[in-house]
Scaffold this motif. Structure first.
Motif, short mmCIF file in Angstrom:
data_model
loop_
_atom_site.label_atom_id
_atom_site.label_comp_id
_atom_site.label_asym_id
_atom_site.label_seq_id
_atom_site.Cartn_x
_atom_site.Cartn_y
_atom_site.Cartn_z
N LEU A 1 83.56 16.41 78.18
CA LEU A 1 82.67 16.44 79.35
C LEU A 1 81.21 16.60 78.93
CD1 LEU A 1 84.73 18.60 81.87
CD2 LEU A 1 84.42 16.12 81.86
N GLN A 2 80.95 17.42 77.91
CA GLN A 2 79.58 17.56 77.42
C GLN A 2 79.09 16.26 76.83
OE1 GLN A 2 77.36 20.25 77.73
NE2 GLN A 2 76.05 18.52 77.14
N GLU B 1 91.61 22.85 76.62
CA GLU B 1 90.42 23.16 77.42
C GLU B 1 89.14 22.96 76.60
OE1 GLU B 1 90.02 23.78 80.59
OE2 GLU B 1 92.15 23.46 80.92
N ARG B 2 89.20 23.35 75.33
CA ARG B 2 88.02 23.15 74.49
C ARG B 2 87.74 21.67 74.30
NH1 ARG B 2 90.22 27.61 71.60
NH2 ARG B 2 91.19 26.21 70.06
N ARG C 1 82.55 19.73 88.54
CA ARG C 1 82.07 20.97 87.90
C ARG C 1 80.58 21.16 88.17
NH1 ARG C 1 85.30 22.26 82.30
NH2 ARG C 1 87.36 21.54 82.97
N ALA D 1 86.22 20.31 77.46
CA ALA D 1 84.81 20.71 77.55
C ALA D 1 83.95 19.88 76.61
CB ALA D 1 84.68 22.20 77.22
N GLN D 2 84.47 19.60 75.41
CA GLN D 2 83.75 18.77 74.45
C GLN D 2 83.53 17.36 75.00
OE1 GLN D 2 85.98 18.16 70.87
NE2 GLN D 2 84.38 16.97 69.85
N LEU E 1 83.55 15.85 85.65
CA LEU E 1 82.22 16.36 85.37
C LEU E 1 81.44 16.60 86.66
CD1 LEU E 1 79.92 17.04 83.38
CD2 LEU E 1 79.35 14.59 83.36
#
Length: 214
Positions: free
Chosen positions: A23-24, A16-17, A71, A20-21, A68
């Protein structure tokens, strides 16, 4: 068995991290280059990972954009929920503009990739469809507001007013995002709200300048 259960959870948390990385990183690259000009290699570089690592989580750029976009659309719906409440819609026009626009402005300032992704020329169809549905929903809410305060107006007229209001807000948001954060951006926000108020005030007359009775 119970002693081994935390391991999958740790792996899932790491995954998950990593997602998230990625997607950012995608948001940053989409914002800088636009969706069409962005490549998976560029996203991997921005995330400081190898392309192989990226492909462990996403098969292609479209899949990244869809994740992305979904979300961001979810967060945008939440911002809309903050904006269109019965309490807010009962306010005089200047205060109503503040309470309706502030959550939307805050969301776009925190997520500048939203406009870049949603309005790209080659945005995945799934995201474009969800964005269009959200846009239509928001237009309907504005139309309902206008119907409440302008009960004698025709539906086509209210639709035109809502479309024009959206056009002003969209253009204003682009200027807001282009301005450096701080006093300059705050000044642009004031001008955008002033433009919306000056457009709506003659149309609604006194209907939104005083608090309506229940």
């Amino acid at each position: 068995m119970s002693e081994e259960e935390p391991k999958p959870r740790r792996r899932q948390a790491r995954g998950e991290r990593r997602i998230a990385q990625l997607l950012q990183a995608a948001a940053d690259v989409f914002c800088a280059n636009g969706y069409t000009a962005t490549s998976t290699n560029a996203i991997a570089r921005e995330a400081s990972v190898s392309p192989g690592t990226l492909y462990q989580y996403f098969p292609n750029k479209e899949a990244i954009a869809i994740e992305l976009g979904e979300r961001l659309l979810g967060e945008m719906r939440a911002a809309h929920g903050q904006a269109f409440t019965p309490e807010n819609l009962a306010l005089p026009l200047p205060q109503m503009i503040d309470t309706v626009l502030d959550p939307l402005i805050e969301f776009n300032c925190q997520n500048p990739a939203f406009l870049a992704l949603m309005h790209g020329s080659e945005v995945p169809g799934r995201i474009a469809e969800e964005h269009d549905a959200l846009h239509a929903s928001l237009l309907a809410q504005v139309g309902d507001l206008l119907a409440h305060y302008l009960p004698d107006s025709a539906a086509a007229e209210r639709a035109r007013i809502a479309d024009m209001t959206f056009a002003v807000v969209k253009a204003g948001l682009q200027l807001v995002l282009a301005a450096p954060a701080g006093p300059e951006r705050d000044a642009v926000v004031v001008e955008m709200k002033r433009a919306v108020q000056r457009y709506l005030a003659p149309i609604v007359g006194g209907a939104l300048t005083t608090i309506p009775s229940p």
